[in-house]
Design a protein around this motif. Structure first.
Motif, PDB file in Angstrom:
ATOM      1  N   ARG A   1      49.698  -6.914 -33.374  1.00 35.95           N
ATOM      2  CA  ARG A   1      50.115  -7.334 -32.261  1.00 35.95           C
ATOM      3  C   ARG A   1      49.074  -8.491 -31.567  1.00 35.95           C
ATOM      4  O   ARG A   1      49.584  -9.396 -30.803  1.00 35.95           O
TER       5      ARG A   1
ATOM      6  N   GLN B   1      61.844 -14.816 -21.122  1.00 33.58           N
ATOM      7  CA  GLN B   1      61.478 -13.234 -22.034  1.00 33.58           C
ATOM      8  C   GLN B   1      60.272 -13.164 -22.520  1.00 33.58           C
ATOM      9  O   GLN B   1      59.395 -12.435 -22.334  1.00 33.58           O
TER      10      GLN B   1
ATOM     11  N   VAL C   1      54.493  -7.002 -27.456  1.00 35.20           N
ATOM     12  CA  VAL C   1      54.787  -6.008 -26.434  1.00 35.20           C
ATOM     13  C   VAL C   1      55.058  -4.650 -26.874  1.00 35.20           C
ATOM     14  O   VAL C   1      55.063  -3.608 -25.972  1.00 35.20           O
ATOM     15  N   ASP C   2      55.231  -4.283 -28.263  1.00 32.76           N
ATOM     16  CA  ASP C   2      55.610  -3.280 -28.788  1.00 32.76           C
ATOM     17  C   ASP C   2      54.400  -2.222 -28.989  1.00 32.76           C
ATOM     18  O   ASP C   2      53.601  -2.380 -30.018  1.00 32.76           O
TER      19      ASP C   2
ATOM     20  N   GLN D   1      57.566 -12.897 -19.784  1.00 32.50           N
ATOM     21  CA  GLN D   1      57.537 -11.335 -19.302  1.00 32.50           C
ATOM     22  C   GLN D   1      56.781 -10.558 -20.419  1.00 32.50           C
ATOM     23  O   GLN D   1      56.146  -9.664 -19.928  1.00 32.50           O
ATOM     24  N   ASN D   2      56.906 -10.816 -21.497  1.00 30.79           N
ATOM     25  CA  ASN D   2      56.266 -10.119 -22.408  1.00 30.79           C
ATOM     26  C   ASN D   2      54.855 -10.195 -22.332  1.00 30.79           C
ATOM     27  O   ASN D   2      54.161  -9.207 -22.743  1.00 30.79           O
TER      28      ASN D   2
ATOM     29  N   ALA E   1      53.531  -8.420 -19.740  1.00 32.47           N
ATOM     30  CA  ALA E   1      53.422  -6.775 -19.830  1.00 32.47           C
ATOM     31  C   ALA E   1      52.185  -6.339 -20.857  1.00 32.47           C
ATOM     32  O   ALA E   1      51.802  -5.559 -20.533  1.00 32.47           O
ATOM     33  N   ALA E   2      51.926  -7.321 -21.880  1.00 36.25           N
ATOM     34  CA  ALA E   2      50.863  -7.054 -22.642  1.00 36.25           C
ATOM     35  C   ALA E   2      49.512  -7.200 -22.177  1.00 36.25           C
ATOM     36  O   ALA E   2      48.456  -6.686 -22.378  1.00 36.25           O
TER      37      ALA E   2
ATOM     38  N   SER F   1      56.858 -12.628 -29.829  1.00 37.05           N
ATOM     39  CA  SER F   1      56.575 -11.609 -28.419  1.00 37.05           C
ATOM     40  C   SER F   1      57.090 -10.359 -28.135  1.00 37.05           C
ATOM     41  O   SER F   1      56.352  -9.477 -27.533  1.00 37.05           O
ATOM     42  N   GLN F   2      58.045  -9.957 -29.150  1.00 35.37           N
ATOM     43  CA  GLN F   2      58.136  -8.586 -29.343  1.00 35.37           C
ATOM     44  C   GLN F   2      57.465  -7.651 -29.934  1.00 35.37           C
ATOM     45  O   GLN F   2      57.037  -6.612 -29.599  1.00 35.37           O
TER      46      GLN F   2
END
Length: 861
Positions: free
Chosen positions: A58, A95, A49-50, A98-99, A102-103, A45-46
Motif C-alpha cells: 500500500r 477516482q 486504499v485497500d 478520492q482514493n 481516503a488513504a 490507487s486501488q
C-alpha cells in the motif's frame, strides 16, 4: 492484469528475498507504466486504499504513483504533468484523488504519510491549472478540532508537502493562504492536545510561510501568528520547541523587515535563554536563528553597497546582540561529538558556523570576546576547551580588519601549530582546519621567514597523520600556493620539492578515507597550475608520477575487483586525470612528443566497460590536449569523433554538457579550420537543444558554443545563421518556469549564454555586415532586456559583453541604417552605468567609452 496479480508484483518488488524476483517485478511494473499508464495509475490507487492488504504494498503504491507524477528534473516533471492530463481521463483522475484522500484518513500513519505525498504530487500538477479547487478547503476541514488526531496530523502533513513542492509564486496557494493559515494555527496553538498534531502544524507552517505574505502584511494576523509560534517555543516537548524555532528562522529569513518589535518584545530573550538547552536539537535551532539574522543582514549590507537607493534597512540585530549571543556560542563550542570520526552535524558545529557569520556581519566587534575565550581555553587540560578555542579563532578570520587580524594571528599561530601535535585527534583536526582558514583568509599574516617554515613543517607531518588531518593539510597547501604565488619569486617555491614528495606519498594511499587521497591530488593540481620556471624540475616530477600512476591503474584487472574496490579505482583515475589535464595546460610545449601516447591512454579509458564515472575527466584531459596542440589535434579527430558523438547523444547525462564544452575547445584550437567539421557538429548541437529529454543545462551550454564556433569560422557560419538566431530568439524570450531562485538563476544563465552567442556571431561575421543586418533589432531588444536587469548589468563581464556588442554593431554598419536603435534610453543608460560603475575593471570601462563613441557616431549620421 488483475488487481491480485498487480498487488503480488508490488509485494515481490520490495519483499521477495530473491533479487532476481525483485528485479523482474520492478521491470514488469515499469513496463506497465510505460505501456498503459492509465491502468497502472488506477491499480496503484486501488492498492493504496485497500485496507485488507499488507502495509508495504500500500505504501509502495502511493510512492510509486507519486514518483510518476513529480520529478526533481523540471523537464521530466512537465512530461509527467502532460501524461497525467492527457492519458488519465477526468473520471479516472477523480477516482485516484478520492482514493488518495481516503488513504489520508488511514489510522496507519505510514499509509497516511505516503498518501499525503501523493496528494501533494497531484496538487503540484492540478492547482496551477485551477483544478482540484476544493482541496485546500478539504484540508482545512480535516484539521478542525472535532477531527481525530490521525486525520488532523495527516492533513497538516499534506499541506506541508503541497507547499514544499509548489512554485513560490503559486497563485492557487497565495489565494488559499487564509485557509492554510486557519488549518495550521488550529493545529499549532497550545490548546491542541496532541503533540504529533502540533508538530505537523509547525512543520507545515515552515513550508507555507512564503505563501502567506498577505497575512503577514496585516499587523493583527502577524501578531497572532507570532504569538502562536512563540508559545510553541515554550512547549514541554523538545521536538515541538525545535520546530517552533525552525519556524522563527524561516520567518526571520522571509519577513526580516517586520521583525524589529518582535525582537524587542520576545525573540531576543527567547532565543538567548534557550541557547544552552540540554537538548542539542533545540539549542541548534536557536543558534540557526541567529545565523539567519546574520545572513539577512549580510545580504542587506551587500545590497545597499551595490544599490544605495535600495529601500532595504538593517536593524543591526546581530551587533546589538553580540554581548549576549557570542558568549553562548563560545560555550556551545565545547559540546563536540565524543567520537572523533563522527561528522554528524551537532550543536558545536552550528555554533562555529554562526560565529563565522557573526564575524562577517559585525567585523572588529567580534574580536574582544572571542580572543578572550581563546586565551583562556587554548592551553587547558580538557581537550574540549582546546578544540573550542582553536575553532573560535579560525571562525573569525573573515570579517574583521586584516591589520588587526594579522596582529592576532602572529600571537596565536605558535600555539595553534603546537596543537598540530596534540594527543587528541579532534584538536589536531581543528588546528589544521584553523591554519587552513588563516592561509585562505589572511595569508598576509604568515610571514615567509618567521611563520612559513613552521606551517610547512606541520603540513609535511600532518599529511602522514590521520586522514582528517591529512585532508586539511592538503587544503592548507592549496591556500598557501594560491595566496602566495602572486609574489615573484614566491616564497612557497622554496618548499615545492618537499611538498611534492609528501603529497605524492599521500597520493599513494591505498584508500581515500575522509577524502585524504583525493585532497592530495587536488593539492598537486594546484601546485602545477601556480608553478613557474623556478620549479620546473619539481613540476616535471608531478607529471612523471601521475603518468606512472595512471599506467598502474590501467594494468589492474577490474573484473576481479569488488564493487567497492572498482569504485575506488575509478575515483583514483579521476583524480589522476585532473592533475594530468593541469600538467598539459601548464606545459603545452612538452605535449607534442608524447601526444600519441596520451591520446592512446585516453581512448583506452573511454573504451572501458564502465567508463561513465571517469568519462567527464577523460574529456577534460583530451580538451586540455587539444588546446595544447592547436591545429595539430586534427589528426586525432577521426578516431575520437565516435566517442564525442556518443557523449553528445547522451542528452540526459552530464557528460553531454562536458562534450559540448569540448566542441568549444576544439573550435578554439582549430580556429578557421573548424569549418571542415562545423556542419556535422552544428547538426548534432541543433538536435540536442531541441530534444525534449535533454538536461536543461544543455541549453545554455549549446547556445554559448554557437558563439565560439561563429567567432572561429567567420563567414563560414552564415549557412547556420538563421537556425541559430531562431534558437537564440526563443531563448531570450523565455521566462523562469516558476518563482524559485533556482529557476530564476537558470534563466539568467540562459540569457548569459544568448549574450555569448551574439558576441561570437557578431565578431565572427564582422566582415559580412549584410548577414547581421536583419537581426540588429532582435539583438538590441535583447540588450535592452539586459539593461533592465540589475543582476545582469551589474556583472562586469556581462556588462562588458553587452556594451561591446553595441560598439561592434555600430562599427560594422556605419551608414545610418540602424541609427534608431542607438537613441533608445536603455542603451544610453547601460553605457552610462557601465562607464560609471566603480566596481568594474578599467577594461570594461574602456569598452563602454568606445561604445559611447560609436553611439555618438550613429546618432550624428
Amino acid at each position: 492484469m488483475s488487481a491480485a496479480e498487480f498487488t503480488q508484483l508490488l509485494e515481490n518488488s520490495i519483499m521477495s528475498p530473491d533479487p532476481n524476483v525483485r528485479l523482474n517485478s520492478e521491470t514488469q511494473l515499469k513496463r506497465l507504466s510505460n505501456e498503459n499508464f492509465l491502468q497502472y495509475a488506477g491499480l496503484l490507487s486501488q492498492v493504496l486504499v485497500d485496507e485488507s492488504l499488507r502495509l508495504e504494498p500500500r505504501i509502495l503504491a502511493a510512492l510509486n504513483l507519486k514518483n510518476e507524477l513529480l520529478s526533481k528534473d523540471s523537464i521530466k516533471s512537465q512530461q509527467f504533468a502532460q501524461r497525467w492530463a492527457q492519458q488519465v481521463d477526468p473520471a479516472a483522475r477523480a477516482q485516484i484523488k478520492q482514493n488518495a484522500l481516503a488513504a489520508l484518513m488511514s489510522a496507519e500513519p505510514r499509509v497516511a504519510n505516503a498518501a499525503a505525498q501523493l496528494i501533494a504530487a497531484i496538487a503540484d500538477i492540478e492547482l496551477p491549472l485551477n483544478e482540484w479547487q476544493d482541496l485546500m478547503k478539504l484540508m482545512v476541514n480535516n484539521t478542525s478540532p472535532d477531527q481525530t488526531e490521525n486525520v488532523k496530523r495527516a492533513s497538516l502533513l499534506a499541506i506541508g508537502y503541497i507547499c514544499e513542492s509548489a512554485d513560490p509564486q503559486s497563485q492557487a496557494l497565495v489565494s488559499a493562504s487564509n485557509d492554510i493559515l486557519i488549518a495550521i494555527v488550529q493545529g499549532a496553538q497550545a490548546s491542541e492536545p496532541s503533540k504529533t498534531v502540533r508538530l505537523a502544524a509547525l512543520n507545515a507552517l515552515a513550508d507555507s510561510l512564503i505563501f502567506i505574505k498577505n497575512n503577514m502584511d496585516r499587523e493583527g494576523e502577524r501578531n497572532y501568528l507570532m504569538q502562536v509560534v512563540c508559545e510553541a517555543t515554550q512547549a514541554d516537548d523538545s521536538e515541538i520547541q525545535a520546530a517552533a524555532f525552525g519556524c522563527l528562522c524561516k520567518i526571520m529569513s522571509l519577513y526580516y523587515a517586520f521583525m524589529k518589535p518582535y525582537m524587542e518584545q520576545a525573540l531576543y530573550a527567547l532565543t538567548v535563554a534557550t541557547m544552552q538547552s540540554q537538548d542539542d536539537k533545540v539549542a541548534s535551532m536557536t543558534v540557526e536563528f541567529w545565523s539567519t539574522v546574520c545572513e539577512e543582514e549580510i545580504d542587506i549590507a551587500y545590497e545597499l553597497a551595490q544599490f544605495p537607493e535600495s529601500p532595504l534597512q538593517s536593524y543591526n540585530f546581530a551587533l546589538s546582540s553580540l554581548k549576549d549571543v557570542v558568549p553562548n556560542l563560545l560555550k556551545l563550542l565545547t559540546r563536540q561529538n565524543d567520537d572523533p570520526e563522527d561528522d554528524d552535524w551537532n550543536v558545536a558545529m552550528s555554533a562555529g558556523a554562526c560565529l563565522q557569520l557573526y564575524a562577517q556581519n559585525c567585523g572588529d566587534s567580534i574580536l574582544v570576546p572571542v580572543l578572550e575565550f581563546v586565551e583562556q581555553n587554548i592551553t587547558l587540560d580538557n581537550w574540549r576547551n582546546r578544540e573550542a578555542a582553536v575553532m573560535a579563532f579560525g571562525s573569525i578570520m573573515d570579517g574583521p580588519n586584516k591589520v588587526q587580524t594579522t596582529y592576532y594571528v602572529h600571537q596565536a599561530l605558535p600555539a595553534i601549530l603546537n596543537l598540530m601535535n596534540d594527543q587528541n585527534l579532534q584538536v589536531k583536526d581543528t588546528a589544521s582546519w584553523c591554519i587552513g582558514r588563516i592561509a585562505d583568509m589572511c595569508a598576509v599574516a604568515i610571514d615567509p621567514q618567521e611563520h612559513l617554515p613552521g606551517v610547512i613543517s606541520a603540513c609535511l607531518t600532518g599529511l602522514q597523520d590521520h586522514p582528517k588531518v591529512a585532508t586539511n593539510c592538503s587544503w592548507i597547501i592549496i591556500n598557501l600556493i594560491e595566496q602566495l604565488s602572486t609574489e615573484r619569486p614566491s616564497p612557497i617555491y622554496n618548499y615545492y620539492p618537499a611538498l611534492v614528495g609528501a603529497l605524492i606519498k599521500a597520493g599513494n594511499r591505498d584508500d581515500n578515507e575522509f577524502n585524504a587521497r583525493a585532497s592530495a591530488f587536488s593539492a598537486l593540481e594546484t601546485m602545477v597550475e601556480f608553478s613557474s620556471d623556478d620549479v620546473a624540475e619539481t613540476s616535471a616530477s608531478i607529471s612523471t608520477f601521475v603518468l606512472d600512476k595512471l599506467g598502474q591503474t590501467m594494468a589492474v584487472n577490474e573484473e576481479q575487483l569488488s564493487v567497492e574496490d572498482a569504485q575506488s579505482l575509478q575515483e583514483l583515475q579521476s583524480n589522476i586525470l585532473t592533475v594530468l589535464a593541469a600538467v598539459i595546460r601548464k606545459s603545452p610545449q612538452t605535449v607534442q612528443t608524447v601526444s600519441d601516447m596520451l591520446m592512446d591512454l585516453f581512448m583506452k579509458l573511454l573504451q572501458k566497460k564502465d567508463a561513465s564515472f571517469i568519462e567527464d575527466d577523460v574529456f577534460f584531459a583530451i580538451s586540455a590536449l587539444s588546446m595544447a596542440m592547436g591545429k595539430e589535434f586534427q589528426k586525432y579527430l577521426e578516431a575520437f569523433s565516435p566517442f564525442l558523438v556518443k557523449a553528445l547523444n547522451q542528452v540526459e547525462s552530464s557528460v553531454a554538457i562536458t562534450a559540448v564544452g569540448f566542441i568549444a575547445d576544439i573550435s578554439n584550437s582549430l580556429e578557421e579550420d573548424f569549418k571542415n567539421y562545423a556542419g556535422a557538429f552544428m547538426n548534432v548541437l541543433g538536435q540536442m537543444i531541441s530534444n525534449p529529454n535533454a538536461r536543461k543545462e544543455l541549453k545554455p551550454a549549446v547556445l554559448s558554443v554557437f558563439g565560439d564556433i561563429a567567432s572561429n569560422i567567420g563567414q563560414e557560419f552564415t549557412p547556420y545563421l538563421d537556425e541559430v538566431m531562431a534558437l537564440c530568439v526563443n531563448a531570450q524570450n523565455t521566462k523562469p518556469e516558476n518563482g524559485t531562485l533556482e529557476a530564476m538563476d537558470y534563466n539568467l544563465r540562459v540569457w548569459e549564454a544568448v549574450l555569448d552567442a551574439y558576441v561570437g556571431i557578431v565578431g565572427g561575421l564582422h566582415d559580412t555586415p549584410q548577414a547581421i543586418f536583419p537581426y540588429v533589432g532582435t539583438i538590441f531588444q535583447f540588450i535592452s532586456l539586459i539593461a533592465d536587469d540589475p543582476q545582469l548589468y551589474s556583472e562586469d563581464s556581462t556588462a562588458r559583453s553587452a556594451v561591446g556588442l553595441i560598439g561592434d554593431i555600430g562599427s560594422m554598419i556605419p551608414d545610418g541604417s540602424i541609427k534608431q536603435f542607438y537613441g533608445q534610453a536603455q542603451i544610453t543608460d547601460l553605457i552610462k552605468r557601465t562607464r560609471g560603475n566603480p566596481h568594474f575593471s578599467q577594461a570594461t570601462k574602456d569598452v563602454a567609452r568606445w561604445a559611447r563613441n560609436q553611439q555618438k557616431m550613429q546618432l550624428s549620421l
